[in-house]
Design an enzyme around this catalytic site. Structure first.
Site, PDB file in Angstrom:
ATOM      1  N   LEU A 459      34.187  55.460  22.253  1.00  0.00           N
ATOM      2  CA  LEU A 459      34.720  54.051  21.712  1.00  0.00           C
ATOM      3  C   LEU A 459      33.804  52.882  22.416  1.00  0.00           C
ATOM      4  CD1 LEU A 459      38.448  54.407  22.812  1.00  0.00           C
ATOM      5  CD2 LEU A 459      37.458  54.105  20.433  1.00  0.00           C
ATOM      6  N   PHE A 464      31.383  52.553  34.331  1.00  0.00           N
ATOM      7  CA  PHE A 464      31.942  53.793  34.985  1.00  0.00           C
ATOM      8  C   PHE A 464      31.350  54.999  34.184  1.00  0.00           C
ATOM      9  CE2 PHE A 464      35.489  56.888  35.469  1.00  0.00           C
ATOM     10  CZ  PHE A 464      36.231  56.462  36.580  1.00  0.00           C
ATOM     11  N   VAL A 467      33.648  56.081  27.324  1.00  0.00           N
ATOM     12  CA  VAL A 467      35.102  56.134  26.989  1.00  0.00           C
ATOM     13  C   VAL A 467      35.370  56.702  25.468  1.00  0.00           C
ATOM     14  CG1 VAL A 467      36.957  54.744  26.419  1.00  0.00           C
ATOM     15  CG2 VAL A 467      35.358  53.818  28.385  1.00  0.00           C
ATOM     16  N   ASP A 576      37.153  41.948  39.386  1.00  0.00           N
ATOM     17  CA  ASP A 576      36.313  41.879  38.330  1.00  0.00           C
ATOM     18  C   ASP A 576      36.860  41.567  37.056  1.00  0.00           C
ATOM     19  OD1 ASP A 576      33.801  42.705  37.332  1.00  0.00           O
ATOM     20  OD2 ASP A 576      34.234  44.477  36.794  1.00  0.00           O
TER      21      ASP A 576
END
Length: 762
Positions: A459, A464, A467, A576
Site C-alpha cells: 500500500l 516506519f 505497509v 506529527d
C-alpha cells in the site's frame, strides 16, 4: 437626541481617549467610527463627563472585519471621510447594501458615469457595496488628470487612504483605460487596468504624515479613455499609547465585583487612565510594565459571605481593607501568602475559627476569632463538662464488657482476613481476565504472513517501514511492518501500541492487532480505502475534493486531535500532525494516524514536557523547536499548516523565483496583504465555495501558525470554528448556486450591551 443643551463628552476606547462629542442642540446627531484591532476578547467603551452635561449614548454598534484589511503600522483608524464618488441618487449607502454597515456619503466633483447593469461580478476582501462600485467619476477632458487632495496644511495628523476602482463600461476593441496614480507630483502606483465590474483596491501601506496631500490619476500614453475612480476612504491614525491593566488583575477584580455584587461605579479598565481609577483602588504605574492593583479598600461596603479567593490573584496587593462588613467564615491562609501585603484590616466582621499566625494583629473586632489552636480547646472546655464521678463497680463492669467485645472482634477479624485473602486473589484474577479482554489481538508472525498473503500487495512505504494490504476474517486491514533500518525503531513501535490500546475515538485509526516476535514487529490497522489527505490535495486523484469535503475532513481530523488533548487523562500530544497522517476511509471519514512520536503528559496539570525535538519539517512548531518545551499548542501549529494545505493545495515548503525556500504560511500571509482571498484558494475549486467560510478558515489557520503558542487557539476552539464554517458551506450548497453578491454576504454580530447603572433603553 433628547437634550437641547451643549454636551461635551470624551469617548475612551479601552484606556485611551478616542473622540470628543459636542452636541449643540436636539436636532443634530453625532457619530464617530473607529477601526480597532483588539488585543483582548473584550472592548471597554466609557463616556466621561467633562462638566458640560451628563454623558449619554444612543447606539453602540460593533462590526467584525477581515484581518487582512485596513492594516496599519501602528495605532487604530478613525474615519475622516468615506465617499461614494459618482452616486446617481445622492442617497447615503449602508446596510444591507454594505455587509459591514459602513456608511458611504455621496460626493461628486467631476463627470459622472454609471454602469448599465447592477449585476456586479467580483468583489475583493474590502467588499464595497455594488451600488457604490457601479458608478464612478472621470475627468471631463480625456487628456486631463483627475485630481483630489486630503489633509490640511500644517496639520500633524497621519492619514491612510483606500481607493476603490472598477470598470463600469463595456469597452470596445479599440478602447482602453489605463492610468497611474501620482502623490504630490511623484508617481505612487500604477499602471492600473480596472477590470469590468471587478473591484481593485489600492491603499497607503504606511501613514501619510502631516500636512496636505495631492493625488492625481493620470492617463498613460497607451490609453484612449480617461481615468476613473468609484469610491475612496480616508482615515486618521489614533495612537493608543495608554496601556491597559494587567489581565490577571482585571480578571480578579471583575470576579470580586461579581461575587460581592459591588454597586460602585466600577466600569471600564480598573487602573487606566489614572484620572478615572476605580473608587477604592490604587495602582502602580511603571513605564516598563502594565498597571497593577496594589491597594483595595472595600471597607463598609456591605460585603457578605466568605473572604473571596480571587483576592489571592491580586499578587502585588500591598494594602487590603475589608473592615466593617458582614463577612463570615474563617480567615483564609492565602492572605498570609500575599508576599507584598503590608497592611490588612479585617476588623468589624463576623469571622470565626483560627487565624494564620502572620495575620493575628489584623483581625480585631471579630469576637469569634482565635489567635491559635489552643483557644478552640478553651472554648470546648467552656461548653462541655466531663463527668468525673464514676463508681468503681460501674467502671469494672464497663472494662469487663469491653474485654469480651475485644475477644469476639479478634476472632471475627481473623476469619475476615482469611476470607479477604481469598477474595483479593479472586478479584486479581478477574481483573486480569477483564484487562486481557480489553487488549487487542496479538498475532504470530506466521499469522501475519497469512493475513498479507505473503506480503503480496504493497500500500505504501514510510519512515516506519512498508505497509501491506491484507485480509483478516474477510475484513480488509493495513499491515505496517517495522523496517530493520527504520529511524523510528522499537521505541516508537512500543509507544504506538501502548497508546492505541488505551484510546478509542471515531476519528482515530483503530489498531486491530500487533505482532512482536523476535525481530518482526508489525502493526495491523483498519483499512482506509481512500488513502491519505495529502494524496487528494496533490492532484494525483482525478476527482477534486470539494470545499465542503475539505471542511468535513478538517473538522473530523480536528475532533480526533481534540480528543487526544482533552478526552484523554492525562493529555496526549500527537507530535506529527500532517496531511499524510490523516487517512480517509471508504466513506471519506477522516481519521488521525501514526502515533509513534506521541507523548503522554506524566501529569495532566503539567503545562509542558521537555523532550527531544521530533516531527516533520514544515509542520514543526517553531517555539517547540527552540525551547524543546512540548505543549498541546505544538499540535495546533501543525494542524494550522494542514489547514493551509487544505485551502491552497500547495506544498508546505516551496522554492520561489530566487530559489529561496518559503513556508506556506509566509506565502499565504503575503497574499493576504494584497487583500485577494480568492487567489489563495486551490484554483481547481474554480471559486465553488462560500467566500466567508474561506476567510474564516484562513484566519483560523493563520492564528494556529502564530509564532507564539499563547496566541494560538486550542483544539476545542478550532473544532467550534470549523463546525461553523462547515455549516455555512452546507447551507450554500443546499441553496444551490448564488450570485457573487450573495456569495459574499455575512451575518452581522448581534450584541446585547448595557451598563449596570440604569435599565436597558428597550
Amino acid at each position: 437626541m433628547a437634550a437641547s443643551r451643549k454636551l461635551d463628552a470624551n469617548g475612551i476606547s479601552g484606556t485611551n481617549k478616542w473622540s470628543t462629542v459636542q452636541l449643540e442642540d436636539a436636532i443634530r446627531s453625532f457619530s464617530t467610527e473607529i477601526i480597532h484591532v483588539t488585543a483582548r476578547s473584550y472592548v471597554f467603551v466609557c463616556l466621561v463627563n467633562t462638566d458640560s452635561g451628563t454623558p449619554f449614548i444612543s447606539a453602540l454598534e460593533l462590526r467584525p472585519l477581515h484581518n487582512a484589511t485596513y492594516n496599519t503600522e501602528t495605532g487604530s483608524l478613525v474615519l475622516a471621510r468615506r465617499l461614494d464618488i459618482g452616486s446617481t441618487t445622492n442617497a447615503t449607502v449602508r446596510f444591507p447594501n454594505d455587509i459591514y454597515d459602513r456608511v458611504w456619503q455621496t460626493h461628486n466633483w467631476a463627470k459622472l458615469i454609471s454602469s448599465q447593469t447592477d449585476d456586479y461580478q467580483e468583489q475583493n476582501s474590502y467588499d464595497p457595496p455594488s451600488s457604490v462600485m457601479t458608478t464612478a467619476v472621470t475627468s471631463t477632458n480625456a487628456t486631463e488628470p483627475l485630481s483630489f487632495s486630503i489633509g490640511i496644511e500644517g496639520s500633524a495628523s497621519q492619514y491612510y487612504t483606500y481607493m476603490h476602482f472598477a470598470e463600469i463600461a463595456i469597452l470596445q476593441a479599440n478602447q482602453s483605460r489605463e492610468f497611474d496614480v501620482y502623490l504630490n507630483g511623484q508617481k505612487w502606483y500604477g499602471p492600473i487596468f480596472p477590470r469590468y465590474l471587478s473591484t481593485n483596491t489600492i491603499f497607503t501601506r504606511s501613514a501619510l504624515n502631516g500636512g496636505k496631500f495631492q493625488f492625481s490619476l493620470n492617463k498613460t500614453g497607451d490609453a484612449t479613455l480617461p481615468p476613473l475612480i468609484n469610491a475612496i476612504e480616508i482615515y486618521t491614525v489614533l495612537e493608543l499609547l495608554q496601556p491597559q491593566s494587567d489581565q490577571e488583575d482585571v480578571d480578579a477584580i471583575m470576579n470580586i465585583k461579581s461575587a460581592y455584587r459591588i454597586e460602585r461605579n466600577w466600569q471600564g479598565d480598573p487602573c487606566s487612565p489614572p484620572d478615572y481609577l476605580w473608587e477604592g483602588l490604587n495602582c502602580s504605574y511603571n513605564d516598563d510594565d502594565l498597571p497593577r492593583i496594589i491597594s483595595l479598600n472595600l471597607s463598609s461596603s456591605g460585603l457578605t459571605g466568605e473572604i473571596n479567593r480571587y483576592i489571592s490573584n491580586l499578587t502585588l496587593l500591598q494594602s487590603l481593607d475589608l473592615s466593617n462588613n458582614s463577612l463570615t467564615g474563617s480567615v483564609p491562609d492565602f492572605l498570609s501568602k500575599l508576599s507584598s501585603l503590608k497592611f490588612l484590616n479585617l476588623s468589624g466582621n463576623q469571622l470565626t475559627g483560627t487565624v494564620p499566625p502572620p495575620l493575628t494583629e489584623s483581625v480585631g473586632g471579630n469576637p469569634e476569632l482565635c489567635a491559635s489552636v489552643s483557644c478552640n480547646d478553651n472554648n470546648n472546655k467552656k461548653k462541655y463538662v466531663v463527668p468525673v464521678a464514676v463508681s468503681v463497680a460501674a467502671l469494672f463492669v464497663i472494662i469487663g464488657a469491653a474485654l469480651a467485645i475485644w475477644r469476639r472482634s479478634l476472632k471475627r477479624r481473623k476469619k475476615q482476613e482469611e476470607a479477604g485473602e481469598i477474595m483479593v486473589a479472586q478479584t486479581r484474577r478477574t481483573s486480569e481476565a477483564l484487562e486481557s479482554r480489553k487488549l487487542k489481538r496479538q498475532f504470530t508472525y506466521f499469522e501475519v504472513v497469512q493475513i498479507t498473503n505473503n506480503f503480496g500487495s504493497v500500500l505504501g512505504r514510510g519512515g516506519f517501514g512498508t505497509v501491506y494490504h491484507g485480509y483478516l476474517d474477510d475484513i480488509e486491514v493495513a499491515v505496517k511492518t517495522l523496517s530493520p533500518s527504520s529511524v523510528q525503531g522499537y521505541k516508537e513501535f512500543q509507544a504506538e501500541v501502548k497508546l492505541l490500546l488505551r484510546v478509542h475515538h471515531k476519528n482515530l485509526t483503530s489498531l486491530v492487532g500487533y505482532c512482536e516476535e523476535a525481530n518482526n514487529m508489525v502493526l495491523i490497522y483498519e483499512y482506509m480505502a481512500n488513502g491519505n489527505l495529502k494524496h487528494h490535495l496533490s492532484g494525483e486523484q482525478p476527482d477534486i475534493l470539494s470545499w465542503e469535503g475539505r471542511l468535513r475532513v478538517a473538522l473530523e481530523a480536528a475532533q480526533g486531535l481534540e480528543y487526544l488533548h482533552n478526552g484523554c487523562k492525562p493529555p496526549i500530544v500527537h507530535r506529527d500532525v500532517k496531511t499524510t497522517n490523516i487517512l480517509l476511509d471508504a466513506k471519506f471519514q477522516a481519521k488521525l494516524s501514526d502515533f509513534g512520536l506521541s507523548r503522554i503528559f506524566p501529569n495532566e496539570d503539567d503545562s509542558h514536557v521537555t523532550t527531544t525535538i521530533a516531527g516533520t519539517p514544515g509542520y514543526l512548531d517553531p517555539e517547540y523547536n527552540i525551547t524543546t518545551w512540548l505543549t498541546e499548542k505544538s499540535d495546533v501549529y501543525s494542524f494550522g499548516v494542514v489547514l493551509l494545505e487544505i485551502i491552497t493545495s500547495r506544498p508546505v515548503i516551496a522554492k520561489n523565483d530566487d530559489a529561496d525556500k518559503i513556508h506556506l504560511s509566509n506565502w499565504v500571509s503575503s497574499m493576504l496583504d494584497m487583500g485577494d482571498i480568492k487567489a489563495i484558494a486551490d484554483p481547481r475549486l474554480h471559486g465553488d465555495f462560500d467566500v466567508n467560510s474561506l476567510w474564516k478558515v484562513t484566519e483560523l489557520a493563520m492564528a494556529c501558525v502564530s509564532e507564539t503558542s499563547s496566541e494560538r487557539p486550542n483544539m476545542t476552539q478550532v473544532v467550534m470554528e470549523l463546525k461553523e464554517c462547515l455549516a455555512t458551506e452546507m447551507a450554500r450548497t443546499r441553496e444551490g448556486s448564488r450570485s457573487p453578491q450573495s456569495n459574499n454576504a455575512v451575518n452581522l454580530m448581534a450584541l446585547n450591551l448595557h451598563t449596570e447603572i440604569s435599565p436597558l433603553a428597550r
